[in-house]
Design a protein around this motif. Structure first.
Motif, PDB file in Angstrom:
ATOM      1  N   ARG A 298       1.906  29.440-135.735  1.00 53.80           N
ATOM      2  CA  ARG A 298       0.913  30.178-134.936  1.00 53.80           C
ATOM      3  C   ARG A 298       1.520  31.524-134.553  1.00 53.80           C
ATOM      4  O   ARG A 298       2.150  31.657-133.512  1.00 53.80           O
TER       5      ARG A 298
ATOM      6  N   GLY B 208      -7.829  20.673-124.846  1.00 59.27           N
ATOM      7  CA  GLY B 208      -7.024  21.335-123.840  1.00 59.27           C
ATOM      8  C   GLY B 208      -7.695  22.591-123.332  1.00 59.27           C
ATOM      9  O   GLY B 208      -8.802  22.910-123.744  1.00 59.27           O
ATOM     10  N   PRO B 209      -7.063  23.354-122.455  1.00 58.42           N
ATOM     11  CA  PRO B 209      -5.754  23.014-121.900  1.00 58.42           C
ATOM     12  C   PRO B 209      -5.873  21.930-120.818  1.00 58.42           C
ATOM     13  O   PRO B 209      -6.691  22.051-119.904  1.00 58.42           O
TER      14      PRO B 209
ATOM     15  N   GLY C 161      -1.693  22.020-123.848  1.00 55.52           N
ATOM     16  CA  GLY C 161      -1.775  22.923-122.702  1.00 55.52           C
ATOM     17  C   GLY C 161      -0.954  22.453-121.514  1.00 55.52           C
ATOM     18  O   GLY C 161      -1.346  21.494-120.837  1.00 55.52           O
TER      19      GLY C 161
ATOM     20  N   ALA D 131       0.607  18.218-128.079  1.00 55.55           N
ATOM     21  CA  ALA D 131       0.971  19.452-128.790  1.00 55.55           C
ATOM     22  C   ALA D 131       1.608  20.380-127.766  1.00 55.55           C
ATOM     23  O   ALA D 131       1.041  20.587-126.687  1.00 55.55           O
ATOM     24  N   VAL D 132       2.785  20.878-128.101  1.00 53.71           N
ATOM     25  CA  VAL D 132       3.512  21.707-127.130  1.00 53.71           C
ATOM     26  C   VAL D 132       4.111  22.944-127.770  1.00 53.71           C
ATOM     27  O   VAL D 132       4.512  22.935-128.933  1.00 53.71           O
ATOM     28  N   ILE D 133       4.163  24.003-126.968  1.00 53.17           N
ATOM     29  CA  ILE D 133       4.898  25.213-127.354  1.00 53.17           C
ATOM     30  C   ILE D 133       6.139  25.317-126.473  1.00 53.17           C
ATOM     31  O   ILE D 133       7.264  25.085-126.899  1.00 53.17           O
TER      32      ILE D 133
HETATM   33  N1  3NM Z   1      -4.080  26.084-127.304  1.00 53.69           N
HETATM   34  P1  3NM Z   1       2.217  25.245-123.917  1.00 53.69           P
HETATM   35  S1  3NM Z   1      -3.400  25.713-124.884  1.00 53.69           S
HETATM   36  C1  3NM Z   1      -2.069  27.063-128.373  1.00 53.69           C
HETATM   37  O1  3NM Z   1      -6.264  24.827-124.810  1.00 53.69           O
HETATM   38  C2  3NM Z   1      -2.779  26.511-127.216  1.00 53.69           C
HETATM   39  O2  3NM Z   1      -6.632  25.025-126.922  1.00 53.69           O
HETATM   40  C3  3NM Z   1      -4.546  25.636-126.139  1.00 53.69           C
HETATM   41  O3  3NM Z   1       1.330  25.965-125.004  1.00 53.69           O
HETATM   42  C4  3NM Z   1      -5.917  25.135-125.943  1.00 53.69           C
HETATM   43  O4  3NM Z   1       2.637  23.943-124.486  1.00 53.69           O
HETATM   44  C5  3NM Z   1      -2.254  26.359-125.942  1.00 53.69           C
HETATM   45  O5  3NM Z   1       3.404  26.169-123.742  1.00 53.69           O
HETATM   46  C6  3NM Z   1      -0.868  26.713-125.510  1.00 53.69           C
HETATM   47  O6  3NM Z   1       1.406  25.141-122.658  1.00 53.69           O
HETATM   48  C7  3NM Z   1       0.044  25.524-125.372  1.00 53.69           C
END
Ligand code: 3NM
Length: 209
Positions: A40, A133-134, A169, A188-190
């Motif tokens: 991404r 999400g989030p 999220g 799913a995590v960033i």
């Molecule tokens: N999509 P993190 S929230 C890429 O709600 C993405 O669809 C989202 O990152 C959605 O794990 C999100 O650091 C970011 O919160 C997730």
């Protein structure tokens, strides 16, 4: 695809790699046991042109080595060119049915959904899995909607007991268990991985629930 592929779905682009090189993070995450990866590459400093494609190929090569599905965010042309394992799209991207038509039946199609209507449309048009999400507040997506908590996730699971669902999220090692108990097949995590100082331990903790 298998629902278990969603267990720990890591998402990353160069903008998310703040404390280490992105490929070093990916390598460590793969070694530690992530089960799916999404490329991404977004944001004002995102790679473009040949740098973008080169980085995507490097990520893909590492995923192949670990036999982890390589999913491309949004970019259908790139997904087709690289013969990616899958593509993930949001609600603002090309209509789901058109994406399915372009990629054929063999490529995994993931769709972000936020409402019961979006969920139904995604399923009817051939989504293989949905992202919900989030769930919690996130700083990794500029245009993220307000956090939804787990209510919609629970509702989606009740209506579609067999549907592959990943929650996204603001998910970290401390709140992941709640999300899984609410019905997600995985998280799913960033930032939880990109900003971890011990990726092995982080991955192990996520996978212990
Ligand atoms: N999509 P993190 S929230 C890429 O709600 C993405 O669809 C989202 O990152 C959605 O794990 C999100 O650091 C970011 O919160 C997730």
């Amino acid at each position: 695809m298998k629902r278990s592929d969603l267990q720990l779905y890591f998402i990353m682009g160069t903008a998310n790699a703040k404390i280490k090189q992105p490929l070093a993070i990916l390598e460590e995450a793969l070694q530690a046991g992530i089960t799916m990866f999404q490329f991404r590459e977004k944001g004002t400093d995102a790679l473009t042109d040949e740098h973008y494609e080169h980085f995507a190929r490097q990520c893909q090569k590492r995923c192949h080595h670990y036999n982890v599905p390589f999913i491309v965010n949004d970019d259908i042309e790139l997904a087709l060119k690289l013969k990616a394992d899958g593509i993930h799209i949001g609600q603002d991207d090309c209509p789901i049915s058109l994406v399915r038509e372009k990629i054929g039946e063999d490529i995994i199609l993931g769709v972000s959904v936020h409402t019961a209507d979006e969920l139904q449309i995604a399923i009817e048009n051939g989504a293989d899995y949905v992202g919900i999400g989030p769930i919690f507040a996130t700083t990794s997506k500029n245009d993220a909607k307000a956090p939804s908590g787990t209510e919609f996730l629970q509702q989606a699971r009740r209506h579609y007991p067999e549907l592959p669902i990943v929650a996204i999220g603001g998910i970290n090692c401390h709140n992941a268990e709640t999300v899984l108990k609410a019905g997600a097949d995985g998280v799913a995590v960033i930032s939880a991985i990109c900003e971890s100082h011990n990726i092995h331990q982080t991955v192990e903790t996520f996978k212990s629930y």
